[in-house]
Design a protein around this motif. Structure first.
Motif, PDB file in Angstrom:
ATOM      1  N   PRO A 161       0.831  -1.213   0.000  1.00  0.00           N
ATOM      2  CA  PRO A 161       0.000   0.000   0.000  1.00  0.00           C
ATOM      3  C   PRO A 161       0.862   1.257   0.000  1.00  0.00           C
ATOM      4  O   PRO A 161       1.787   1.380   0.790  1.00  0.00           O
ATOM      5  CB  PRO A 161      -0.795  -0.118   1.300  1.00  0.00           C
ATOM      6  CG  PRO A 161       0.054  -0.963   2.191  1.00  0.00           C
ATOM      7  CD  PRO A 161       0.833  -1.883   1.304  1.00  0.00           C
ATOM      8  N   TYR A 162       0.552   2.160  -0.911  1.00  0.00           N
ATOM      9  CA  TYR A 162       1.195   3.476  -0.908  1.00  0.00           C
ATOM     10  C   TYR A 162       0.542   4.343   0.157  1.00  0.00           C
ATOM     11  O   TYR A 162       1.197   5.030   0.908  1.00  0.00           O
ATOM     12  CB  TYR A 162       1.075   4.139  -2.281  1.00  0.00           C
ATOM     13  CG  TYR A 162       1.447   5.599  -2.265  1.00  0.00           C
ATOM     14  CD1 TYR A 162       2.779   5.978  -2.205  1.00  0.00           C
ATOM     15  CD2 TYR A 162       0.472   6.595  -2.284  1.00  0.00           C
ATOM     16  CE1 TYR A 162       3.136   7.314  -2.162  1.00  0.00           C
ATOM     17  CE2 TYR A 162       0.825   7.926  -2.252  1.00  0.00           C
ATOM     18  CZ  TYR A 162       2.152   8.288  -2.191  1.00  0.00           C
ATOM     19  OH  TYR A 162       2.499   9.617  -2.140  1.00  0.00           O
ATOM     20  N   GLY A 163      -0.788   4.284   0.221  1.00  0.00           N
ATOM     21  CA  GLY A 163      -1.517   5.077   1.199  1.00  0.00           C
ATOM     22  C   GLY A 163      -3.011   4.867   1.076  1.00  0.00           C
ATOM     23  O   GLY A 163      -3.484   4.203   0.160  1.00  0.00           O
ATOM     24  N   VAL A 164      -3.740   5.424   2.032  1.00  0.00           N
ATOM     25  CA  VAL A 164      -5.203   5.330   2.038  1.00  0.00           C
ATOM     26  C   VAL A 164      -5.796   6.734   1.977  1.00  0.00           C
ATOM     27  O   VAL A 164      -5.208   7.695   2.474  1.00  0.00           O
ATOM     28  CB  VAL A 164      -5.733   4.564   3.277  1.00  0.00           C
ATOM     29  CG1 VAL A 164      -5.312   3.112   3.234  1.00  0.00           C
ATOM     30  CG2 VAL A 164      -5.296   5.210   4.560  1.00  0.00           C
ATOM     31  N   PHE A 165      -6.976   6.809   1.366  1.00  0.00           N
ATOM     32  CA  PHE A 165      -7.594   8.103   1.094  1.00  0.00           C
ATOM     33  C   PHE A 165      -9.100   8.010   1.283  1.00  0.00           C
ATOM     34  O   PHE A 165      -9.738   7.105   0.745  1.00  0.00           O
ATOM     35  CB  PHE A 165      -7.299   8.523  -0.352  1.00  0.00           C
ATOM     36  CG  PHE A 165      -5.845   8.558  -0.681  1.00  0.00           C
ATOM     37  CD1 PHE A 165      -5.138   9.738  -0.585  1.00  0.00           C
ATOM     38  CD2 PHE A 165      -5.173   7.413  -1.075  1.00  0.00           C
ATOM     39  CE1 PHE A 165      -3.789   9.768  -0.875  1.00  0.00           C
ATOM     40  CE2 PHE A 165      -3.829   7.439  -1.369  1.00  0.00           C
ATOM     41  CZ  PHE A 165      -3.126   8.622  -1.264  1.00  0.00           C
ATOM     42  N   TRP A 166      -9.664   8.954   2.032  1.00  0.00           N
ATOM     43  CA  TRP A 166     -11.115   9.077   2.150  1.00  0.00           C
ATOM     44  C   TRP A 166     -11.606   9.909   0.977  1.00  0.00           C
ATOM     45  O   TRP A 166     -11.008  10.925   0.633  1.00  0.00           O
ATOM     46  CB  TRP A 166     -11.501   9.793   3.438  1.00  0.00           C
ATOM     47  CG  TRP A 166     -11.297   9.011   4.682  1.00  0.00           C
ATOM     48  CD1 TRP A 166     -10.335   9.211   5.631  1.00  0.00           C
ATOM     49  CD2 TRP A 166     -12.080   7.910   5.147  1.00  0.00           C
ATOM     50  NE1 TRP A 166     -10.465   8.296   6.645  1.00  0.00           N
ATOM     51  CE2 TRP A 166     -11.533   7.490   6.378  1.00  0.00           C
ATOM     52  CE3 TRP A 166     -13.190   7.230   4.638  1.00  0.00           C
ATOM     53  CZ2 TRP A 166     -12.057   6.427   7.100  1.00  0.00           C
ATOM     54  CZ3 TRP A 166     -13.712   6.169   5.360  1.00  0.00           C
ATOM     55  CH2 TRP A 166     -13.152   5.786   6.573  1.00  0.00           C
ATOM     56  N   SER A 167     -12.716   9.499   0.365  1.00  0.00           N
ATOM     57  CA  SER A 167     -13.313  10.273  -0.721  1.00  0.00           C
ATOM     58  C   SER A 167     -14.832  10.174  -0.635  1.00  0.00           C
ATOM     59  O   SER A 167     -15.381   9.087  -0.473  1.00  0.00           O
ATOM     60  CB  SER A 167     -12.844   9.749  -2.083  1.00  0.00           C
ATOM     61  OG  SER A 167     -13.511  10.430  -3.128  1.00  0.00           O
ATOM     62  N   GLU A 226      -2.428  -3.984   9.675  1.00  0.00           N
ATOM     63  CA  GLU A 226      -1.086  -4.332  10.146  1.00  0.00           C
ATOM     64  C   GLU A 226      -0.090  -3.195   9.915  1.00  0.00           C
ATOM     65  O   GLU A 226       0.854  -3.019  10.673  1.00  0.00           O
ATOM     66  CB  GLU A 226      -0.606  -5.614   9.458  1.00  0.00           C
ATOM     67  CG  GLU A 226      -1.365  -6.848   9.927  1.00  0.00           C
ATOM     68  CD  GLU A 226      -1.175  -8.048   9.028  1.00  0.00           C
ATOM     69  OE1 GLU A 226      -0.402  -7.972   8.049  1.00  0.00           O
ATOM     70  OE2 GLU A 226      -1.808  -9.081   9.307  1.00  0.00           O
ATOM     71  N   LYS A 227      -0.293  -2.425   8.861  1.00  0.00           N
ATOM     72  CA  LYS A 227       0.592  -1.288   8.566  1.00  0.00           C
ATOM     73  C   LYS A 227       0.233  -0.051   9.391  1.00  0.00           C
ATOM     74  O   LYS A 227       0.901   0.961   9.317  1.00  0.00           O
ATOM     75  CB  LYS A 227       0.522  -0.926   7.074  1.00  0.00           C
ATOM     76  CG  LYS A 227       0.895  -2.024   6.145  1.00  0.00           C
ATOM     77  CD  LYS A 227       2.378  -2.094   5.983  1.00  0.00           C
ATOM     78  CE  LYS A 227       2.727  -3.144   4.934  1.00  0.00           C
ATOM     79  NZ  LYS A 227       4.125  -3.436   4.911  1.00  0.00           N
ATOM     80  N   GLY A 228      -0.864  -0.113  10.155  1.00  0.00           N
ATOM     81  CA  GLY A 228      -1.290   1.022  10.974  1.00  0.00           C
ATOM     82  C   GLY A 228      -2.099   2.056  10.209  1.00  0.00           C
ATOM     83  O   GLY A 228      -2.462   3.095  10.756  1.00  0.00           O
ATOM     84  N   LEU A 229      -2.421   1.767   8.942  1.00  0.00           N
ATOM     85  CA  LEU A 229      -3.122   2.751   8.120  1.00  0.00           C
ATOM     86  C   LEU A 229      -4.611   2.841   8.430  1.00  0.00           C
ATOM     87  O   LEU A 229      -5.205   3.906   8.310  1.00  0.00           O
ATOM     88  CB  LEU A 229      -2.909   2.445   6.634  1.00  0.00           C
ATOM     89  CG  LEU A 229      -1.469   2.629   6.153  1.00  0.00           C
ATOM     90  CD1 LEU A 229      -1.309   2.091   4.734  1.00  0.00           C
ATOM     91  CD2 LEU A 229      -1.051   4.086   6.218  1.00  0.00           C
ATOM     92  N   ILE A 230      -5.225   1.727   8.846  1.00  0.00           N
ATOM     93  CA  ILE A 230      -6.658   1.766   9.181  1.00  0.00           C
ATOM     94  C   ILE A 230      -6.875   2.655  10.395  1.00  0.00           C
ATOM     95  O   ILE A 230      -7.762   3.518  10.400  1.00  0.00           O
ATOM     96  CB  ILE A 230      -7.213   0.345   9.426  1.00  0.00           C
ATOM     97  CG1 ILE A 230      -7.269  -0.434   8.113  1.00  0.00           C
ATOM     98  CG2 ILE A 230      -8.577   0.391  10.088  1.00  0.00           C
ATOM     99  CD1 ILE A 230      -8.264   0.096   7.095  1.00  0.00           C
ATOM    100  N   GLU A 231      -6.079   2.465  11.421  1.00  0.00           N
ATOM    101  CA  GLU A 231      -6.231   3.275  12.634  1.00  0.00           C
ATOM    102  C   GLU A 231      -6.035   4.761  12.330  1.00  0.00           C
ATOM    103  O   GLU A 231      -6.815   5.600  12.764  1.00  0.00           O
ATOM    104  CB  GLU A 231      -5.253   2.825  13.715  1.00  0.00           C
ATOM    105  CG  GLU A 231      -5.492   3.536  15.035  1.00  0.00           C
ATOM    106  CD  GLU A 231      -4.717   2.909  16.186  1.00  0.00           C
ATOM    107  OE1 GLU A 231      -4.879   3.419  17.297  1.00  0.00           O
ATOM    108  OE2 GLU A 231      -3.981   1.931  15.978  1.00  0.00           O
ATOM    109  N   GLU A 232      -5.014   5.093  11.544  1.00  0.00           N
ATOM    110  CA  GLU A 232      -4.785   6.500  11.186  1.00  0.00           C
ATOM    111  C   GLU A 232      -5.950   7.061  10.381  1.00  0.00           C
ATOM    112  O   GLU A 232      -6.341   8.218  10.570  1.00  0.00           O
ATOM    113  CB  GLU A 232      -3.490   6.638  10.391  1.00  0.00           C
ATOM    114  CG  GLU A 232      -2.248   6.489  11.226  1.00  0.00           C
ATOM    115  CD  GLU A 232      -0.994   6.758  10.418  1.00  0.00           C
ATOM    116  OE1 GLU A 232      -0.955   7.786   9.712  1.00  0.00           O
ATOM    117  OE2 GLU A 232      -0.069   5.948  10.497  1.00  0.00           O
ATOM    118  N   ALA A 233      -6.510   6.241   9.471  1.00  0.00           N
ATOM    119  CA  ALA A 233      -7.641   6.699   8.660  1.00  0.00           C
ATOM    120  C   ALA A 233      -8.868   6.955   9.530  1.00  0.00           C
ATOM    121  O   ALA A 233      -9.593   7.935   9.328  1.00  0.00           O
ATOM    122  CB  ALA A 233      -7.957   5.671   7.570  1.00  0.00           C
ATOM    123  N   LEU A 234      -9.113   6.085  10.517  1.00  0.00           N
ATOM    124  CA  LEU A 234     -10.256   6.277  11.410  1.00  0.00           C
ATOM    125  C   LEU A 234     -10.064   7.523  12.278  1.00  0.00           C
ATOM    126  O   LEU A 234     -11.001   8.300  12.469  1.00  0.00           O
ATOM    127  CB  LEU A 234     -10.464   5.041  12.284  1.00  0.00           C
ATOM    128  CG  LEU A 234     -10.911   3.782  11.540  1.00  0.00           C
ATOM    129  CD1 LEU A 234     -10.966   2.595  12.493  1.00  0.00           C
ATOM    130  CD2 LEU A 234     -12.253   3.990  10.863  1.00  0.00           C
TER     131      LEU A 234
END
Length: 163
Positions: free
Chosen positions: A44-50, A124-132
């Motif tokens: 994953p490069y990153g996550v984005f809300w849209s 696991e990468k911590g991206l879900i928590e940061e997105a929430l």
């Protein structure tokens, strides 16, 4: 191939000007340099809300090609400019970089509840928590319990060879 400095740590709200309770979907930009190894997960490069679909995330993915190296030495290109991506569809592009030394596939995917593999990789990468947190949602015991259940299902599927 060079990786962008921020690779794997990007979490953005592309609809931050919308009212707080506006429904938004979570999208992820994945890259894959192991197309022949089907067991190797994409990165994953990153996550984005849209709030408006995958379009803004697709644009980021298309612009990201420049960060992976110069146009010089790039060939076997497929849809790196996004012209083959229909409105409302998630982007998918491919190119060989460094005169064929590396094959890179880049694609956007909506994070779906029924795709537990993507969800757990991002968790696991911590991206879900940061997105929430970016949306003002705390990782309470209820959410952590749901994630634990997903992890149990994934472990079971791996044991059975279904994942």
């Amino acid at each position: 191939m060079k990786y962008p400095r921020e690779f794997g740590r990007v979490v953005e709200d592309l609809s931050s000007d919308d009212p707080p309770n506006t429904p938004k979907s979570l999208y992820v930009i994945f890259t894959d340099t192991n197309q022949r190894d089907f067991r190797a997960p994409p990165k994953p490069y990153g996550v984005f809300w849209s709030a408006v679909g995958p379009g803004p995330v697709n644009n980021i993915a298309i612009e990201l090609w420049a960060k992976f190296g110069s146009v010089k030495g790039r060939d076997s290109e497929h849809n790196i400019n996004g012209k083959d991506t229909q409105p409302g569809e998630c982007y998918d592009g491919f190119a060989c970089l460094n005169y064929g030394q590396t094959a890179l596939s880049m694609f956007v995917r909506k994070v779906e509840v029924d795709n537990e593999g993507d969800f757990m990789l991002l968790y696991e990468k911590g991206l879900i928590e940061e997105a929430l947190v970016l949306r003002g949602i705390e990782m309470d015991d209820r959410i952590k319990g749901a994630i634990d259940i997903m992890q149990t299902v994934i472990d079971w599927k791996r044991e059975k060879g279904a994942l």
